[in-house]
Write an enzyme that holds these catalytic residues in place. Sequence first.
Site, short mmCIF file in Angstrom:
data_model
loop_
_atom_site.label_atom_id
_atom_site.label_comp_id
_atom_site.label_asym_id
_atom_site.label_seq_id
_atom_site.Cartn_x
_atom_site.Cartn_y
_atom_site.Cartn_z
N ARG A 1 -2.25 -11.14 -4.54
CA ARG A 1 -2.28 -9.69 -4.80
C ARG A 1 -1.45 -8.95 -3.75
O ARG A 1 -0.88 -7.91 -4.03
CB ARG A 1 -3.72 -9.18 -4.73
CG ARG A 1 -4.60 -9.71 -5.81
CD ARG A 1 -5.90 -8.99 -5.85
NE ARG A 1 -5.69 -7.53 -5.83
CZ ARG A 1 -6.66 -6.65 -5.77
NH1 ARG A 1 -7.92 -7.06 -5.72
NH2 ARG A 1 -6.42 -5.36 -5.77
N ASN B 1 0.81 -1.23 0.00
CA ASN B 1 0.00 0.00 0.00
C ASN B 1 0.83 1.27 0.00
O ASN B 1 0.29 2.37 -0.01
CB ASN B 1 -0.99 -0.03 1.17
CG ASN B 1 -2.05 -1.10 0.95
OD1 ASN B 1 -2.16 -1.66 -0.14
ND2 ASN B 1 -2.80 -1.41 1.99
N ASP C 1 -6.95 -3.67 7.88
CA ASP C 1 -6.28 -4.74 7.11
C ASP C 1 -5.74 -5.85 8.01
O ASP C 1 -5.26 -6.86 7.50
CB ASP C 1 -5.13 -4.17 6.28
CG ASP C 1 -5.65 -3.29 5.17
OD1 ASP C 1 -4.85 -2.55 4.56
OD2 ASP C 1 -6.88 -3.31 4.92
N CYS D 1 -15.85 -3.76 -4.64
CA CYS D 1 -15.12 -5.02 -4.55
C CYS D 1 -15.80 -5.81 -3.42
O CYS D 1 -16.77 -5.35 -2.82
CB CYS D 1 -13.65 -4.78 -4.27
SG CYS D 1 -13.36 -4.23 -2.60
N ARG E 1 -16.72 1.06 -2.05
CA ARG E 1 -15.47 1.75 -2.37
C ARG E 1 -15.65 2.97 -3.28
O ARG E 1 -15.11 3.04 -4.37
CB ARG E 1 -14.46 0.78 -3.00
CG ARG E 1 -14.30 -0.55 -2.33
CD ARG E 1 -13.62 -0.49 -0.97
NE ARG E 1 -12.24 -0.09 -1.01
CZ ARG E 1 -11.21 -0.92 -1.18
NH1 ARG E 1 -11.45 -2.17 -1.43
NH2 ARG E 1 -9.97 -0.48 -1.17
C1 EPZ Z 1 -6.52 1.77 1.30
O1 EPZ Z 1 -7.70 1.60 0.53
C2 EPZ Z 1 -5.80 0.43 1.26
N1 EPZ Z 1 -5.45 0.10 -0.13
C3 EPZ Z 1 -6.71 -0.65 1.85
O2 EPZ Z 1 -5.98 -1.88 1.87
C4 EPZ Z 1 -7.05 -0.27 3.28
O3 EPZ Z 1 -7.92 -1.23 3.82
C5 EPZ Z 1 -7.71 1.12 3.30
O4 EPZ Z 1 -6.83 2.08 2.67
C6 EPZ Z 1 -7.99 1.61 4.72
O5 EPZ Z 1 -6.80 1.65 5.45
C7 EPZ Z 1 -4.37 0.71 -0.68
O6 EPZ Z 1 -3.70 1.52 -0.06
C8 EPZ Z 1 -4.04 0.31 -2.09
P1 EPZ Z 1 -9.98 4.50 2.06
P2 EPZ Z 1 -8.59 2.92 0.15
O7 EPZ Z 1 -10.15 5.46 0.94
O8 EPZ Z 1 -7.70 4.08 -0.06
C9 EPZ Z 1 -14.64 5.36 2.14
C10 EPZ Z 1 -5.59 -4.15 1.53
O9 EPZ Z 1 -6.11 -5.17 1.98
N2 EPZ Z 1 -14.37 6.27 1.02
O10 EPZ Z 1 -9.11 4.88 3.24
O11 EPZ Z 1 -9.51 2.53 -0.93
C11 EPZ Z 1 -14.38 3.89 1.78
O12 EPZ Z 1 -15.52 3.33 1.16
C12 EPZ Z 1 -6.46 -2.98 1.10
O13 EPZ Z 1 -4.34 -3.96 1.40
C13 EPZ Z 1 -15.41 7.07 0.53
O14 EPZ Z 1 -16.54 7.00 1.00
O15 EPZ Z 1 -9.41 3.11 1.49
C14 EPZ Z 1 -14.08 3.27 3.11
O16 EPZ Z 1 -15.30 2.96 3.77
C15 EPZ Z 1 -7.93 -3.27 1.31
N3 EPZ Z 1 -15.15 7.92 -0.49
C16 EPZ Z 1 -13.37 4.39 3.88
O17 EPZ Z 1 -13.70 5.61 3.20
C17 EPZ Z 1 -13.90 8.04 -1.05
O18 EPZ Z 1 -13.72 8.86 -1.98
C18 EPZ Z 1 -11.85 4.27 3.89
O19 EPZ Z 1 -11.43 4.04 2.57
C19 EPZ Z 1 -12.86 7.24 -0.55
C20 EPZ Z 1 -13.12 6.35 0.49
#
Ligand code: EPZ
Length: 419
Positions: A399, A23, A307, A119, A124
Amino acid sequence: MQKIVVQGGLPLRGEVRISGAKNAVLPILCAGLLADAELVVRNVPNLHDVKTTLRLLAELGCGITLDDSFTIRIDPTRVRNHDHVAPYELVKTMRASVLVLGPLLAKFGAAEVSLPGGCAIGSRPVDQHIKGMQALGADVVVEHGFIKARAKRLKGARVVFDMVSVGATENVLMAAILAEGRTVLENAAKEPEIVDLAECLVAMGARIEGAGSDRIVVEGVERLGGGEHAVVADRIEAGTFLVAAAMTGGAITATHARPDTMGVVLDKLREAGAALECGEDRIQLEMRGRPRAVNITTAPHPAFPTDMQAQFMAMDCIADGVGVINETIFENRFMHVQELLRLGADIRVEGHTAIVRGVESLSGAPVMATDLRASASLVLAGLVASGETTIDRIYHLDRGYENIEAKLSGLGARIRRID
Ligand code: EPZ
């Protein structure tokens, strides 16, 4: 379709080398698009998601070369000045592809990125990514499944995120690097992977203050040179192996790790009864007897990482006592529960809460991986279940974990991959 077969009942012992963080490396590779010269990235983990990102960058025109030590060189000088499209075929397999949006917009003034879609773990959305780009002056429309963004030159602005988002913080941070003037990101995510991305950007000539806090200030620059950066150790991979050792009553040393990024996870392992010794880049864990059940509530860093939720649930399944697990980040991140129940676990789900009553032992069975960290929790459960556990659909695992069965075999596990 490949499967993993695990024979349970052996304590893990020995040393395991932790790879670079998935990440962190994914946004860092995308940051190569911002530069006018070659970016050298070291300590890159050999993961499917890394290969997908490199394919995407190559499709956009970047020159990509790999050394045998998995050092990657990105040459962005041949990226075409038009049709910067991140196609659905690539984006649907890896949501992090959306992280090319900010760099393409900042460097070339235009970007078309397929909407990532949901997903297994949740819908997401990317509304915060779009909100940030619009705040920086971009025209953004979403049509026919694509985010289409344009901007003559981005202008620095104050961006207050509605909720803490790792990806949105990274995307808007990268866009702000080449914007005109100052950008302030408020309610920014504080994950160590964001700090690592910022360190890489600063090495390339960016001006960033406050990465790792909830307020990040960027002074836009005219151009970004190339640079060199070694990716931070993967705190989730390290946490996964430490939980595996705790569950099996073993004793391992994780090397090339970053214990300073893992505070709350290490505290939870101590709470479960593990003895931990940390050096600057190594973590020693020893577990005598059965773990104690622990309660988990996931939340943005520095709180407990979502995670690691599935892995700790696997440990609670065989722990002494009852563990209560609250998942507050994603709306559907209990997909591993149904599969753990097949192995004899005692788990009751009520909305975003799982109540896990530890049992004396699990019994091996065929199970199915549904998402990356759920797959890891099934491997962990298989390490302690009596008999054989076969995990299907392990492309999810590949992955995010580099050669997980090789690393676990190195710790004495009886685990193999079959076609
Ligand atoms: C990152 O995903 C990580 N992936 C995820 O890891 C990790 O679980 C997540 O951060 C939380 O720590 C990568 O870094 C590639 P978020 P990301 O935006 O950025 C909501 C793994 O297993 N949200 O922090 O997609 C979202 O739906 C993966 O390695 C919105 O509503 O996570 C979620 O409920 C899985 N609108 C929350 O915020 C947006 O525009 C946090 O999501 C963006 C997010």
